[in-house]
Design a protein around this motif. Sequence first.
Motif, PDB file in Angstrom:
ATOM      1  N   ALA A  18       0.790  -1.196   0.149  1.00 47.62           N
ATOM      2  CA  ALA A  18      -0.108   0.031  -0.103  1.00 47.62           C
ATOM      3  C   ALA A  18       1.046   1.249  -0.048  1.00 47.62           C
ATOM      4  O   ALA A  18       0.589   2.392  -0.416  1.00 47.62           O
ATOM      5  CB  ALA A  18      -0.987  -0.019   1.194  1.00 47.62           C
ATOM      6  N   SER A  19       2.011   1.228   0.291  1.00 49.70           N
ATOM      7  CA  SER A  19       3.133   2.482   0.254  1.00 49.70           C
ATOM      8  C   SER A  19       4.311   2.112  -0.061  1.00 49.70           C
ATOM      9  O   SER A  19       5.131   1.378   0.293  1.00 49.70           O
ATOM     10  CB  SER A  19       3.088   2.715   1.875  1.00 49.70           C
ATOM     11  OG  SER A  19       3.847   3.761   2.101  1.00 49.70           O
ATOM     12  N   PRO A  37       4.039  -0.561  -9.765  1.00 56.32           N
ATOM     13  CA  PRO A  37       4.759  -1.548  -9.154  1.00 56.32           C
ATOM     14  C   PRO A  37       4.454  -2.971  -9.196  1.00 56.32           C
ATOM     15  O   PRO A  37       3.206  -3.189  -9.090  1.00 56.32           O
ATOM     16  CB  PRO A  37       4.927  -1.114  -7.746  1.00 56.32           C
ATOM     17  CG  PRO A  37       3.233  -0.391  -7.405  1.00 56.32           C
ATOM     18  CD  PRO A  37       3.143   0.121  -8.767  1.00 56.32           C
ATOM     19  N   PHE A  39       5.120  -6.471  -7.257  1.00 56.35           N
ATOM     20  CA  PHE A  39       5.807  -6.695  -5.984  1.00 56.35           C
ATOM     21  C   PHE A  39       6.595  -8.141  -6.173  1.00 56.35           C
ATOM     22  O   PHE A  39       7.562  -7.993  -5.428  1.00 56.35           O
ATOM     23  CB  PHE A  39       4.824  -6.639  -4.785  1.00 56.35           C
ATOM     24  CG  PHE A  39       4.120  -5.472  -4.743  1.00 56.35           C
ATOM     25  CD1 PHE A  39       5.144  -4.071  -4.162  1.00 56.35           C
ATOM     26  CD2 PHE A  39       2.909  -5.080  -4.926  1.00 56.35           C
ATOM     27  CE1 PHE A  39       4.438  -2.970  -4.325  1.00 56.35           C
ATOM     28  CE2 PHE A  39       2.287  -3.853  -5.092  1.00 56.35           C
ATOM     29  CZ  PHE A  39       3.113  -2.682  -4.567  1.00 56.35           C
ATOM     30  N   ARG A  65       0.511  -9.080 -13.203  1.00 51.31           N
ATOM     31  CA  ARG A  65       0.968  -8.423 -11.747  1.00 51.31           C
ATOM     32  C   ARG A  65       1.608  -9.337 -10.668  1.00 51.31           C
ATOM     33  O   ARG A  65       1.650  -9.150  -9.710  1.00 51.31           O
ATOM     34  CB  ARG A  65      -0.015  -7.558 -11.274  1.00 51.31           C
ATOM     35  CG  ARG A  65      -0.928  -6.538 -12.264  1.00 51.31           C
ATOM     36  CD  ARG A  65      -1.217  -5.465 -11.647  1.00 51.31           C
ATOM     37  NE  ARG A  65      -0.464  -4.564 -11.125  1.00 51.31           N
ATOM     38  CZ  ARG A  65       0.196  -3.568 -12.048  1.00 51.31           C
ATOM     39  NH1 ARG A  65      -0.030  -3.680 -13.336  1.00 51.31           N
ATOM     40  NH2 ARG A  65       0.977  -2.715 -11.568  1.00 51.31           N
TER      41      ARG A  65
ATOM     42  N   THR B   2       1.259   6.431  -1.372  1.00 51.37           N
ATOM     43  CA  THR B   2       0.307   5.559  -0.589  1.00 51.37           C
ATOM     44  C   THR B   2      -1.014   5.312  -1.501  1.00 51.37           C
ATOM     45  O   THR B   2      -1.561   6.074  -2.137  1.00 51.37           O
ATOM     46  CB  THR B   2      -0.304   5.904   0.609  1.00 51.37           C
ATOM     47  OG1 THR B   2       0.886   6.122   1.479  1.00 51.37           O
ATOM     48  CG2 THR B   2      -0.836   5.054   1.501  1.00 51.37           C
ATOM     49  N   GLN B   3      -1.283   4.127  -1.678  1.00 55.21           N
ATOM     50  CA  GLN B   3      -2.369   3.598  -2.449  1.00 55.21           C
ATOM     51  C   GLN B   3      -3.241   2.537  -1.695  1.00 55.21           C
ATOM     52  O   GLN B   3      -2.575   1.264  -1.816  1.00 55.21           O
ATOM     53  CB  GLN B   3      -1.900   3.354  -4.033  1.00 55.21           C
ATOM     54  CG  GLN B   3      -3.302   2.937  -4.854  1.00 55.21           C
ATOM     55  CD  GLN B   3      -2.750   2.793  -6.128  1.00 55.21           C
ATOM     56  OE1 GLN B   3      -2.545   3.811  -7.024  1.00 55.21           O
ATOM     57  NE2 GLN B   3      -2.583   1.538  -6.734  1.00 55.21           N
ATOM     58  N   PHE B   5      -5.611  -0.632  -1.742  1.00 56.10           N
ATOM     59  CA  PHE B   5      -5.887  -1.658  -2.846  1.00 56.10           C
ATOM     60  C   PHE B   5      -6.934  -2.724  -2.332  1.00 56.10           C
ATOM     61  O   PHE B   5      -7.106  -2.741  -1.145  1.00 56.10           O
ATOM     62  CB  PHE B   5      -4.742  -2.590  -3.265  1.00 56.10           C
ATOM     63  CG  PHE B   5      -4.033  -3.287  -2.182  1.00 56.10           C
ATOM     64  CD1 PHE B   5      -4.187  -4.481  -2.153  1.00 56.10           C
ATOM     65  CD2 PHE B   5      -2.998  -2.585  -1.077  1.00 56.10           C
ATOM     66  CE1 PHE B   5      -3.717  -5.322  -0.693  1.00 56.10           C
ATOM     67  CE2 PHE B   5      -2.394  -3.387  -0.303  1.00 56.10           C
ATOM     68  CZ  PHE B   5      -2.523  -4.709   0.130  1.00 56.10           C
ATOM     69  N   PRO B   7      -8.061  -6.329  -1.103  1.00 56.39           N
ATOM     70  CA  PRO B   7      -7.167  -7.408  -0.625  1.00 56.39           C
ATOM     71  C   PRO B   7      -7.722  -8.743  -1.160  1.00 56.39           C
ATOM     72  O   PRO B   7      -6.901  -9.779  -1.137  1.00 56.39           O
ATOM     73  CB  PRO B   7      -7.656  -7.441   0.997  1.00 56.39           C
ATOM     74  CG  PRO B   7      -9.059  -6.797   0.761  1.00 56.39           C
ATOM     75  CD  PRO B   7      -9.089  -5.795  -0.283  1.00 56.39           C
ATOM     76  N   TYR B   9      -9.756 -11.996  -1.958  1.00 59.20           N
ATOM     77  CA  TYR B   9     -10.878 -13.213  -1.678  1.00 59.20           C
ATOM     78  C   TYR B   9     -10.577 -13.731  -0.680  1.00 59.20           C
ATOM     79  O   TYR B   9     -10.180 -14.801  -0.565  1.00 59.20           O
ATOM     80  CB  TYR B   9     -11.014 -13.928  -3.088  1.00 59.20           C
ATOM     81  CG  TYR B   9     -11.631 -13.248  -4.353  1.00 59.20           C
ATOM     82  CD1 TYR B   9     -12.727 -12.869  -4.462  1.00 59.20           C
ATOM     83  CD2 TYR B   9     -10.455 -12.591  -5.032  1.00 59.20           C
ATOM     84  CE1 TYR B   9     -13.064 -11.904  -5.593  1.00 59.20           C
ATOM     85  CE2 TYR B   9     -10.816 -12.183  -6.308  1.00 59.20           C
ATOM     86  CZ  TYR B   9     -12.235 -11.433  -6.178  1.00 59.20           C
ATOM     87  OH  TYR B   9     -12.406 -10.640  -7.468  1.00 59.20           O
ATOM     88  N   ALA B 234      -3.488  -4.743  -5.731  1.00 55.60           N
ATOM     89  CA  ALA B 234      -2.392  -4.017  -5.292  1.00 55.60           C
ATOM     90  C   ALA B 234      -1.440  -3.428  -6.538  1.00 55.60           C
ATOM     91  O   ALA B 234      -1.289  -4.309  -7.360  1.00 55.60           O
ATOM     92  CB  ALA B 234      -1.739  -4.862  -4.367  1.00 55.60           C
ATOM     93  N   GLY B 235      -1.110  -2.446  -6.548  1.00 52.62           N
ATOM     94  CA  GLY B 235      -0.108  -1.914  -7.501  1.00 52.62           C
ATOM     95  C   GLY B 235      -0.599  -1.322  -8.926  1.00 52.62           C
ATOM     96  O   GLY B 235      -0.057  -1.123  -9.747  1.00 52.62           O
ATOM     97  N   CYS B 236      -1.895  -1.668  -9.180  1.00 51.53           N
ATOM     98  CA  CYS B 236      -2.657  -1.359 -10.293  1.00 51.53           C
ATOM     99  C   CYS B 236      -2.446   0.258 -10.347  1.00 51.53           C
ATOM    100  O   CYS B 236      -2.638   1.056  -9.562  1.00 51.53           O
ATOM    101  CB  CYS B 236      -3.933  -1.600 -10.348  1.00 51.53           C
ATOM    102  SG  CYS B 236      -4.463  -3.165 -10.746  1.00 51.53           S
ATOM    103  N   PRO B 237      -1.927   0.569 -11.453  1.00 46.07           N
ATOM    104  CA  PRO B 237      -1.643   2.186 -11.822  1.00 46.07           C
ATOM    105  C   PRO B 237      -3.058   2.876 -12.010  1.00 46.07           C
ATOM    106  O   PRO B 237      -3.993   2.300 -12.283  1.00 46.07           O
ATOM    107  CB  PRO B 237      -0.997   2.240 -13.289  1.00 46.07           C
ATOM    108  CG  PRO B 237      -1.167   1.033 -13.845  1.00 46.07           C
ATOM    109  CD  PRO B 237      -1.382  -0.049 -12.867  1.00 46.07           C
TER     110      PRO B 237
END
Lengths: 272, 272
Positions: A18-19, A37, A39, A65, B2-3, B5, B7, B9, B234-237
């Motif tokens: 998240a950061s 990003p 990861f 991803r 910070t983003q 996302f 989580p 399922y 997570a991480g999606c632009p």
Amino acid sequence: MTQDFDPGYPAPYAALAASYPGPDVFPPADFRIEWGPIFHRGRLDGSAKVLVIGQDPAQHESIARRILIGTAGHRFQGFLAKLGITSSYAMINTYLYSVYGQGGGNKHAHDPAIAAYRNQWLDTLVANSSIDAVIALGSLADTAYQTWHSTPTGEQYTGAYRHILHPTYPDSAAASTGTPAAELMTKMLTDWNAGLDALHPAITNPDTPTPLVHYGTAMAPTDLADIPSADLPAGCPAWMRSAEPWAQRTGANAADKRATITVSIPVDERPF
Amino acid sequence: MTQDFDPGYPAPYAALAASYPGPDVFPPADFRIEWGPIFHRGRLDGSAKVLVIGQDPAQHESIARRILIGTAGHRFQGFLAKLGITSSYAMINTYLYSVYGQGGGNKHAHDPAIAAYRNQWLDTLVANSSIDAVIALGSLADTAYQTWHSTPTGEQYTGAYRHILHPTYPDSAAASTGTPAAELMTKMLTDWNAGLDALHPAITNPDTPTPLVHYGTAMAPTDLADIPSADLPAGCPAWMRSAEPWAQRTGANAADKRATITVSIPVDERPF
């Protein structure tokens, strides 16, 4: 149909996902930050026994991803299989974003802010898993490991470590030097065999106990291994784990090519 | 940077995301099963107050792997905002896979095996969240709701329900009938205003208490709402949540076009 999937980023990794550093740390001139990003790949549930440091994500990774799912991923998955490791691994990259242009990777090999974030992943993985071995793919990953291993937390890691040639070394070195790729592949596999010799005894509790079998002078089809469905997000189609390429950068000029990825399902994976 | 996302399922949804109907239930002649199932968007942590049934995923959704993120998603996100719902929703689709070709959607509206899996999602969401309202987007979604509501578990749901015109109704009806899109948009917004009137009192505990403000005769820019970063993996632009199109089906013939999606970052979202 039933398909395992990667559950994503549980605590304490959720905070890292998240950061994360953006363009102030990864300059857009040298990194494709616009694709976001990417990861990791593998186990974040504490079951990882092998920790892998790759280099940087490419176009397949930008869509799925998860890292190391293309040619390099299939080759290295086979290396892990020769160690008896079929699921108990976690992989991160030296760089969170894809390297753009020539030399960008080397230029930032010692950037403290890049290392600071990467070291948080390494610290967290080692603190929350029983890591028997760390494997670095290529020299940038070796630098990343050494940088971490010189920190107060990193120096506490006393397990095995091996730096091996990057899985696409034969391809990239052939393109840059003109040396035949087959010759460079033999060189890489000699290096990988030495890596197997060093690492095999360190994996005391493999997923699938496996007698050590070296590579020959060429990469055989049986030396590759499938990317498990458990490594990709829920619902990803099987062709995303294929050894066949399915993503390419397209565009009429450099700017458009940087901004575009065309996803094309391999012909033999189409149900129509 | 910070983003937030999504989580992914958690239980009990993990079992649904790991075991889902394939080509035996969704015939490849009528559904793009090759892009994989795309399950949901929104809260699976029990906090959903509004349950939404959409129709089927399209090309943007096939890449981002969450539903209702394109034009329809931005329009409907604005509808939810007018109800004071900015995060407490969960959305699933009538169909797990994108509909292929004309009429495929209607043809399978009453397929029991398709409904059986979809009903598991509806049952699980209603059992694990305090749902105040169910909203169906379009007539296929209405049929999906009615099918579920006639089951023993579905008939226990006593909260509000409203079927509204699908958010891209003006576009699809203009293409198929030749009626001006602006006229059809006015018709849709009249329908949506009636939906707001019916639903607003049912949302007793909105995320952001909001006096009811109707749509005018056209969709204004302020009537759209952003897709939250918390809805994507997570991480999606950020451009993946843009109202600008960034994915299109490309290919020289029907087979290649079905197998190909070109992802192109909108020009004003490129950091280079």
